[in-house]
Design an enzyme around this catalytic site. Structure first.
Site, PDB file in Angstrom:
ATOM      1  N   GLU A  27       0.846  -1.192   0.000  1.00  0.00           N
ATOM      2  CA  GLU A  27       0.000   0.000   0.000  1.00  0.00           C
ATOM      3  C   GLU A  27       0.880   1.240   0.000  1.00  0.00           C
ATOM      4  OE1 GLU A  27      -3.667   2.103   2.524  1.00  0.00           O
ATOM      5  OE2 GLU A  27      -2.793   0.212   3.228  1.00  0.00           O
ATOM      6  N   ASN A  72      -6.618   1.646   2.891  1.00  0.00           N
ATOM      7  CA  ASN A  72      -7.330   2.917   3.053  1.00  0.00           C
ATOM      8  C   ASN A  72      -6.938   3.928   1.983  1.00  0.00           C
ATOM      9  OD1 ASN A  72      -8.356   1.694   5.321  1.00  0.00           O
ATOM     10  ND2 ASN A  72      -7.142   2.875   6.775  1.00  0.00           N
ATOM     11  N   ASN A 172     -12.371  -1.055  -0.434  1.00  0.00           N
ATOM     12  CA  ASN A 172     -11.635  -1.500   0.747  1.00  0.00           C
ATOM     13  C   ASN A 172     -12.360  -1.058   2.014  1.00  0.00           C
ATOM     14  OD1 ASN A 172      -8.984  -2.322   2.206  1.00  0.00           O
ATOM     15  ND2 ASN A 172      -9.352  -0.239   2.921  1.00  0.00           N
ATOM     16  N   GLU A 173     -12.644  -2.002   2.900  1.00  0.00           N
ATOM     17  CA  GLU A 173     -13.166  -1.721   4.247  1.00  0.00           C
ATOM     18  C   GLU A 173     -14.250  -0.646   4.241  1.00  0.00           C
ATOM     19  OE1 GLU A 173      -9.880  -0.977   6.888  1.00  0.00           O
ATOM     20  OE2 GLU A 173      -9.161  -3.041   6.762  1.00  0.00           O
ATOM     21  N   TYR A 244      -6.292  -8.287  12.228  1.00  0.00           N
ATOM     22  CA  TYR A 244      -5.002  -7.947  12.813  1.00  0.00           C
ATOM     23  C   TYR A 244      -4.987  -8.436  14.255  1.00  0.00           C
ATOM     24  CZ  TYR A 244      -4.129  -5.174   8.674  1.00  0.00           C
ATOM     25  OH  TYR A 244      -3.928  -4.790   7.376  1.00  0.00           O
ATOM     26  N   GLU A 294      -6.106  -9.116   4.135  1.00  0.00           N
ATOM     27  CA  GLU A 294      -5.261  -8.385   5.084  1.00  0.00           C
ATOM     28  C   GLU A 294      -5.201  -9.204   6.363  1.00  0.00           C
ATOM     29  OE1 GLU A 294      -5.723  -4.199   5.926  1.00  0.00           O
ATOM     30  OE2 GLU A 294      -6.488  -3.786   3.907  1.00  0.00           O
ATOM     31  N   GLN A 352       1.879  -5.835   5.812  1.00  0.00           N
ATOM     32  CA  GLN A 352       2.187  -5.586   4.405  1.00  0.00           C
ATOM     33  C   GLN A 352       3.537  -6.214   4.080  1.00  0.00           C
ATOM     34  OE1 GLN A 352       1.522  -1.503   3.209  1.00  0.00           O
ATOM     35  NE2 GLN A 352      -0.419  -1.406   4.283  1.00  0.00           N
TER      36      GLN A 352
END
Length: 507
Positions: A27, A72, A172-173, A244, A294, A352
């Site tokens: 990213e 993001n 995304n999200e 996460y 992710e 990442q």
């Protein structure tokens, strides 16, 4: 020492392993791209400015897929900013990470890098500030052979042949309050459906992933998946999951930390139950697959200057988590769990790749090195090929207040019928005792020879790899091992991740 056993049988496969579960994520965030994979002037940099040492480590890591450009960042990104002559590319304020984006790395540069490291790209389309037609235009720019304004623009920009990008994220999200252009589930579901429709009309070969909730513990989880899929179930191939791993202050024990393997297994199974319920309502025989695009440990570098710095800096040091031996154990256990869901989990991306919550770290003008979590990922990506076999695990365990009895042994077995090679991945979660393990590899060939046996273990679970000591935590030979036909015996150290590879001639 305690006794445990693992039994698999060639006649009881789970599913072929999709190699795209060994994906990573790049990213435009912090030093992941700039001063990470890309640093013009570095002694190892190629003609486009990509660091050769990072490319070599990425190949060693075994990354099969790379998700790009966010994250993001994606929800405020205009793809047109990252194409065309470098000197004409605009500098933009990135609201997602309070940084200045120079756009010196964009679509063409990233595709060059993917070819150099041998990884498939997974691109995203911005459904935050943009929409279906911009996604359609980006796909046409990337994948249409020629003869239209957008495809000819790509050719004029230096890529005569289409990029042929097959895998795409639809935003995304989009349920996250932090997200630029946040949507309700019905707003996003409708937009994802219409975007997917246009993209498939343009290129029927694309594979599309819709956004699930941003996390298992999001208040929107469950209702979001159900409502989104009500709109776009027929148009998409995958539903995304993000996770996460943290250490809550209320229980920061290693035992509870490693129990997140079970938390995420339940996350996968609950999400599949929702997707299959939507299929049942629609009287559909289609079974949606999952993209866990992710995932990583991330709890130290989550606040203050780790997240944002004042003044709109370029490539600031953000989210630069330093990983420990304990973190590597959880990453290894998650990989076993992913493999054991190979029937429905087809894509996964460790987030990442470089500097930002990453297995690879760099210093500007200096070296690159492997974090502790690099090693279990690289081992699995190299050796896990073929069919995942159903594991039968018999192991004592520990009573956990949320998950109940948790076995000390986590394991997965992947067998390659073409080579006769079988890879066994093992995590001993007991922190104090060695494990005397018996492995029964039934039907996999009696005359087996050892190819490789390694363990990842550190007496200090807080040990980390650093610039000064880059190999403090690394795999070593697993020596307490014997083979007798289809039965193996191994002694596993407490708090250790282990790999055993054997081979037989099946001709």
């Amino acid at each position: 020492m305690f006794q445990a056993s693992l039994i698999v049988d060639r006649d009881y496969p789970l599913a072929p392993l999709d190699r795209r579960v060994f994906g990573v994520f790049v990213e435009h965030l912090g030093r992941c791209v700039y001063d990470g994979i890309h640093e013009p002037g570095h002694p190892t940099a190629d003609a486009l400015g990509f660091r050769g040492d990072v490319m070599a480590l990425t190949r060693e890591l075994g990354a099969t897929l790379v998700r790009y450009p966010g994250g993001n960042f994606l929800s405020g990104y205009d793809w047109e900013d990252g194409v065309g002559p470098l000197v004409q590319r605009p500098r933009r304020l990135d609201l997602a990470w309070a940084s200045t984006e120079t756009n010196q790395v964009g679509t063409h540069e990233f595709m060059h890098w993917c070819r150099q490291v041998g990884a498939e790209p997974m691109f995203g389309v911005n459904l935050g500030t943009r929409g279906a037609d911009e996604a359609r235009r980006y796909l046409e720019y990337c994948n249409h052979p020629g003869g239209t304004a957008l495809s000819e623009r790509r050719r004029a920009d230096g890529a005569d042949a289409p990029f042929g990008i097959r895998l795409w994220c639809l935003g995304n999200e989009m349920d996250g309050p932090w997200q630029i252009g946040r949507k309700t589930p019905d707003e996003y579901g409708r937009l994802a459906s219409e975007t997917a429709k246009l993209m498939r009309w343009l290129d029927p070969s694309v594979e599309l992933a819709a956004c699930g909730s941003s996390a298992y513990d999001m208040p929107s989880y469950g209702v979001w998946e159900d409502r989104v899929l009500e709109h776009c179930f027929d148009e998409v191939d995958y539903l995304s999951l993000h996770s996460y791993f943290v250490k809550p202050p209320a229980d920061s024990s290693t035992e509870s930390f490693l129990a997140q393997i079970e938390t995420n297994a339940r996350y996968i199974e609950d999400t599949l139950a929702i997707a299959d319920a939507v299929a049942a309502r629609k009287r559909s025989r289609k079974r949606l697959m999952l993209s866990f695009d992710e995932w990583n440990v991330w709890y130290r570098a989550r606040h203050g200057a780790h997240m944002r710095q004042p003044g709109w800096p370029e490539a600031p040091r953000l989210l630069e988590e330093v990983y420990t031996a304990e973190d590597a154990l959880l990453i290894g256990g998650m990989l076993t769990m992913f493999m054991n869901h190979a029937d429905r989990l087809k894509v996964a991306c460790l987030a990442q790749l470089c500097n930002v919550i990453a297995p690879i770290m760099t210093e500007p003008g200096g070296p690159a090195w492997r974090q502790t979590i690099f090693h279990p990922f690289a081992q699995a990506a190299r050796w896990a090929r073929g069919e995942v076999l159903r594991p039968v695990i018999r192991s004592p365990g520990r009573l956990h207040p949320v998950h109940g009895e948790l076995p000390h042994l986590c394991a997965s077995v992947v067998d390659d019928p073409d080579t006769g090679r079988t890879a066994v991945f093992l995590l001993n979660r007991d922190l104090g005792e060695e494990m005397d393990l018996t492995l029964h590899l039934r039907g996999l060939g009696p005359a087996r020879r050892l190819v490789l046996a390694e363990e990842l273990h550190a007496a200090d679970l807080h040990a980390a790899n650093t610039l000064e000591a880059p190999d403090r935590v690394a795999p070593r030979d697993l020596v307490n091992l014997s083979i007798d036909g289809e039965r193996l015996r191994a002694r596993l150290k407490p708090a250790s991740w282990n790999l055993i590879v054997t081979q037989t001639n099946r001709t």
